[in-house]
Design a protein around this motif. Structure first.
Motif, PDB file in Angstrom:
ATOM      1  N   SER A 291       0.823  -1.200   0.000  1.00  0.00           N
ATOM      2  CA  SER A 291       0.000   0.000   0.000  1.00  0.00           C
ATOM      3  C   SER A 291       0.859   1.252   0.000  1.00  0.00           C
ATOM      4  N   LEU A 292       0.496   2.185  -0.877  1.00  0.00           N
ATOM      5  CA  LEU A 292       1.234   3.443  -0.915  1.00  0.00           C
ATOM      6  C   LEU A 292       0.973   4.248   0.346  1.00  0.00           C
ATOM      7  N   GLU A 293      -0.180   4.022   0.989  1.00  0.00           N
ATOM      8  CA  GLU A 293      -0.529   4.817   2.167  1.00  0.00           C
ATOM      9  C   GLU A 293       0.278   4.369   3.383  1.00  0.00           C
ATOM     10  N   ASN A 294       0.186   3.080   3.707  1.00  0.00           N
ATOM     11  CA  ASN A 294       0.891   2.601   4.891  1.00  0.00           C
ATOM     12  C   ASN A 294       1.010   1.085   4.814  1.00  0.00           C
TER      13      ASN A 294
ATOM     14  N   ARG B 223      -4.904 -28.246   1.066  1.00  0.00           N
ATOM     15  CA  ARG B 223      -4.243 -29.515   1.395  1.00  0.00           C
ATOM     16  C   ARG B 223      -3.028 -29.311   2.275  1.00  0.00           C
ATOM     17  N   HIS B 224      -2.468 -28.103   2.249  1.00  0.00           N
ATOM     18  CA  HIS B 224      -1.291 -27.792   3.061  1.00  0.00           C
ATOM     19  C   HIS B 224      -1.647 -26.836   4.203  1.00  0.00           C
ATOM     20  N   THR B 225      -2.837 -27.037   4.756  1.00  0.00           N
ATOM     21  CA  THR B 225      -3.300 -26.240   5.895  1.00  0.00           C
ATOM     22  C   THR B 225      -3.608 -27.190   7.047  1.00  0.00           C
ATOM     23  N   ALA B 226      -3.137 -26.854   8.232  1.00  0.00           N
ATOM     24  CA  ALA B 226      -3.405 -27.673   9.413  1.00  0.00           C
ATOM     25  C   ALA B 226      -4.898 -27.608   9.753  1.00  0.00           C
ATOM     26  N   PRO B 227      -5.418 -28.624  10.446  1.00  0.00           N
ATOM     27  CA  PRO B 227      -6.831 -28.587  10.845  1.00  0.00           C
ATOM     28  C   PRO B 227      -7.145 -27.297  11.606  1.00  0.00           C
ATOM     29  N   GLY B 228      -8.229 -26.637  11.241  1.00  0.00           N
ATOM     30  CA  GLY B 228      -8.582 -25.378  11.889  1.00  0.00           C
ATOM     31  C   GLY B 228      -7.739 -24.201  11.444  1.00  0.00           C
ATOM     32  N   GLY B 229      -6.874 -24.432  10.440  1.00  0.00           N
ATOM     33  CA  GLY B 229      -6.018 -23.357   9.943  1.00  0.00           C
ATOM     34  C   GLY B 229      -6.814 -22.327   9.156  1.00  0.00           C
ATOM     35  N   THR B 230      -6.174 -21.211   8.868  1.00  0.00           N
ATOM     36  CA  THR B 230      -6.871 -20.073   8.277  1.00  0.00           C
ATOM     37  C   THR B 230      -6.105 -19.522   7.084  1.00  0.00           C
ATOM     38  N   PHE B 231      -6.781 -18.650   6.327  1.00  0.00           N
ATOM     39  CA  PHE B 231      -6.110 -17.832   5.325  1.00  0.00           C
ATOM     40  C   PHE B 231      -6.634 -16.416   5.432  1.00  0.00           C
ATOM     41  N   ALA B 232      -5.869 -15.476   4.922  1.00  0.00           N
ATOM     42  CA  ALA B 232      -6.355 -14.110   4.731  1.00  0.00           C
ATOM     43  C   ALA B 232      -5.762 -13.580   3.441  1.00  0.00           C
ATOM     44  N   THR B 233      -6.531 -12.740   2.757  1.00  0.00           N
ATOM     45  CA  THR B 233      -6.066 -12.111   1.537  1.00  0.00           C
ATOM     46  C   THR B 233      -6.735 -10.757   1.374  1.00  0.00           C
ATOM     47  N   TYR B 234      -6.049  -9.848   0.669  1.00  0.00           N
ATOM     48  CA  TYR B 234      -6.580  -8.511   0.437  1.00  0.00           C
ATOM     49  C   TYR B 234      -7.700  -8.521  -0.599  1.00  0.00           C
ATOM     50  N   THR B 235      -7.831  -9.613  -1.399  1.00  0.00           N
ATOM     51  CA  THR B 235      -8.795  -9.579  -2.491  1.00  0.00           C
ATOM     52  C   THR B 235     -10.150 -10.113  -2.054  1.00  0.00           C
ATOM     53  N   ALA B 236     -11.196  -9.546  -2.621  1.00  0.00           N
ATOM     54  CA  ALA B 236     -12.558 -10.049  -2.397  1.00  0.00           C
ATOM     55  C   ALA B 236     -13.149 -10.549  -3.702  1.00  0.00           C
ATOM     56  N   ALA B 237     -12.293 -10.808  -4.701  1.00  0.00           N
ATOM     57  CA  ALA B 237     -12.780 -11.263  -6.008  1.00  0.00           C
ATOM     58  C   ALA B 237     -13.617 -12.526  -5.843  1.00  0.00           C
ATOM     59  N   GLY B 238     -14.778 -12.522  -6.473  1.00  0.00           N
ATOM     60  CA  GLY B 238     -15.704 -13.640  -6.311  1.00  0.00           C
ATOM     61  C   GLY B 238     -15.122 -14.974  -6.709  1.00  0.00           C
ATOM     62  N   HIS B 239     -14.362 -15.005  -7.813  1.00  0.00           N
ATOM     63  CA  HIS B 239     -13.830 -16.299  -8.264  1.00  0.00           C
ATOM     64  C   HIS B 239     -12.787 -16.835  -7.295  1.00  0.00           C
ATOM     65  N   VAL B 240     -12.068 -15.947  -6.600  1.00  0.00           N
ATOM     66  CA  VAL B 240     -11.089 -16.388  -5.590  1.00  0.00           C
ATOM     67  C   VAL B 240     -11.823 -16.956  -4.376  1.00  0.00           C
ATOM     68  N   ARG B 241     -12.853 -16.243  -3.919  1.00  0.00           N
ATOM     69  CA  ARG B 241     -13.630 -16.738  -2.772  1.00  0.00           C
ATOM     70  C   ARG B 241     -14.254 -18.094  -3.084  1.00  0.00           C
ATOM     71  N   ARG B 242     -14.794 -18.236  -4.307  1.00  0.00           N
ATOM     72  CA  ARG B 242     -15.428 -19.505  -4.680  1.00  0.00           C
ATOM     73  C   ARG B 242     -14.406 -20.637  -4.734  1.00  0.00           C
TER      74      ARG B 242
ATOM     75  N   ARG C 209      -8.704   2.378   1.337  1.00  0.00           N
ATOM     76  CA  ARG C 209      -9.760   2.579   0.342  1.00  0.00           C
ATOM     77  C   ARG C 209     -10.301   1.272  -0.213  1.00  0.00           C
ATOM     78  N   LYS C 210      -9.724   0.137   0.187  1.00  0.00           N
ATOM     79  CA  LYS C 210     -10.214  -1.148  -0.319  1.00  0.00           C
ATOM     80  C   LYS C 210     -11.423  -1.572   0.507  1.00  0.00           C
ATOM     81  N   ARG C 211     -12.541  -1.739  -0.159  1.00  0.00           N
ATOM     82  CA  ARG C 211     -13.778  -1.967   0.597  1.00  0.00           C
ATOM     83  C   ARG C 211     -13.802  -3.308   1.301  1.00  0.00           C
ATOM     84  N   HIS C 212     -13.340  -4.347   0.605  1.00  0.00           N
ATOM     85  CA  HIS C 212     -13.482  -5.686   1.158  1.00  0.00           C
ATOM     86  C   HIS C 212     -12.198  -6.499   1.011  1.00  0.00           C
ATOM     87  N   MET C 213     -12.057  -7.477   1.895  1.00  0.00           N
ATOM     88  CA  MET C 213     -10.997  -8.479   1.821  1.00  0.00           C
ATOM     89  C   MET C 213     -11.640  -9.807   2.194  1.00  0.00           C
TER      90      MET C 213
END
Length: 222
Positions: A27-30, A176-195, A212-216
């Motif tokens: 991010s250019l802001e911070n 497949r490379h996530t431990a049970p109960g593991g998580t992910f986070a990403t800056y994108t809210a693109a529908g095809h990525v979420r699906r 200024r990014k509305r969703h993640m």
């Protein structure tokens, strides 16, 4: 295993931009505030950190997300593990320039990262951190990785510009490379990525983005 140098341009404020993907690295802001909002808080960190907690990342980039994780782990007094996948590694010189704005806040950590910078992949370590960067196409490298992450930082360049880091097959490998109960986070809210992440087995949530990014997007392996 092919990897190629990052192709960089620099904005006047010091932000590195990938000319290949026409996308800034942070991010250019911070940049640090964005990393903490998206990748740390988005994965329930630092609260979930414990000894041996393993974070994996698609898109190692400048190492800023690793730096933020390492700082949080040090503050929490635990040692963590990190594995990053990067097809276009920066040189140590480029990394030093990219991380220079953060050197005042984290002098020894920035110096340690730059001194051990894995231009062709490799390991880095320091007090509270064991890290490895795996260079090459994640679509080739992730299937053979024997690790399982407690949290994923999905930080490739934007899905519109870098679709191969967001394709359903790769998201299935992430799961497949996530431990049970593991998580992910990403800056994108693109529908095809979420699906794709839902199809891979994550319960996906849309969250308020940074600045200024509305969703993640965040998710937990069901």
């Amino acid at each position: 295993m092919h990897h190629h140098p990052a192709r960089l341009a620099w904005r006047d404020n010091g932000t590195p931009v990938s000319t290949k993907f026409d996308d800034p690295y942070f991010s250019l802001e911070n940049g640090l505030a964005e990393t903490r909002h998206v990748f740390l808080a988005g994965n329930g960190l630092p609260e979930r950190l414990r000894a041996g907690f393993h974070v994996a990342e698609l898109g190692f980039g400048t190492g800023l997300n690793l730096l933020a994780l390492w700082a949080a782990a040090r503050e929490a007094g635990v040692a963590v593990r990190y594995t990053g996948f990067e097809a276009f590694p920066m040189t140590a010189e480029e990394a030093g320039r990219a991380l220079a704005p953060f050197a005042e806040a984290f002098p020894d950590m920035v110096a340690a990262l730059v001194a051990q910078w894995p231009e062709a992949g490799g390991r880095m370590s320091g007090e509270g951190l064991e890290a490895e960067v795996i260079a090459g196409d994640a679509r080739e490298r992730l299937p053979g990785w024997d690790g399982a992450a407690d949290a994923w930082f999905l930080d490739g360049f934007s899905p519109a510009k870098n679709p191969e880091l967001w394709e359903p097959e790769l998201m299935a490998e992430v799961a497949r490379h996530t431990a049970p109960g593991g998580t992910f986070a990403t800056y994108t809210a693109a529908g095809h990525v979420r699906r794709a992440l839902e199809a891979a087995g994550f319960a996906v949530t849309r969250q308020p983005g940074f600045g200024r990014k509305r969703h993640m997007s965040t998710g937990t392996l069901a």
